[in-house]
Scaffold this active site. Sequence first.
Site, short mmCIF file in Angstrom:
data_model
loop_
_atom_site.label_atom_id
_atom_site.label_comp_id
_atom_site.label_asym_id
_atom_site.label_seq_id
_atom_site.Cartn_x
_atom_site.Cartn_y
_atom_site.Cartn_z
N GLN A 1 0.89 -1.35 -0.13
CA GLN A 1 -0.05 -0.07 0.00
C GLN A 1 0.85 1.28 -0.02
O GLN A 1 1.07 1.86 0.89
CB GLN A 1 -1.10 -0.05 1.21
N PHE A 2 1.33 1.59 -1.13
CA PHE A 2 2.22 2.94 -1.20
C PHE A 2 1.66 3.96 -0.76
O PHE A 2 2.23 4.95 -0.25
CB PHE A 2 2.86 3.07 -2.75
N THR A 3 0.26 4.25 -0.70
CA THR A 3 -0.58 5.28 -0.32
C THR A 3 -0.43 5.73 1.06
O THR A 3 -0.81 6.72 1.45
CB THR A 3 -1.93 5.51 -0.97
#
Length: 148
Positions: free
Chosen positions: A78-80
């Site tokens: 989950q890069f966000t």
Amino acid sequence: MRIVVQRCKSAAVTVNGETVGAIGSGLLLLVGVTHEDTEKDAQWLADKLVGLRIFEDDQGKMNLSVADTGGEVLSVSQFTLYSDCRTGKRPSFMAAARPELAEPLYETFNAMLRAKGLRVETGRFGAMMDVSLVNWGPVTLIVDSRGK
């Protein structure tokens, strides 16, 4: 590394309509990696999460870990989690690690959890994923290796 931990009764991730990972009772982990993260961060988080006591015992107190309960883990990249929304209307993701750093560290983290005896399912790194869960409690925590 930053992880959103959600205690769940069940969770699943699909890519293009295909289920690529699913668990029963356990933890859904949304895993973010930033530029400075190393295997030491992954190890610290794996150690923390395997023993994190957020499941209820017979007296209804959060005294049991996912390992104690025989629970499973669904780990989703989950890069966000490293977004910056302080200015403007569109988030910046400059603090998120590039895939060539993030993916191996994410995979190493998952391997560390497996080495501790947990059943770990995953999403598909870099893919557009649909994640579903039945959040149990609800219990949702944020664990960050920068705070260790």
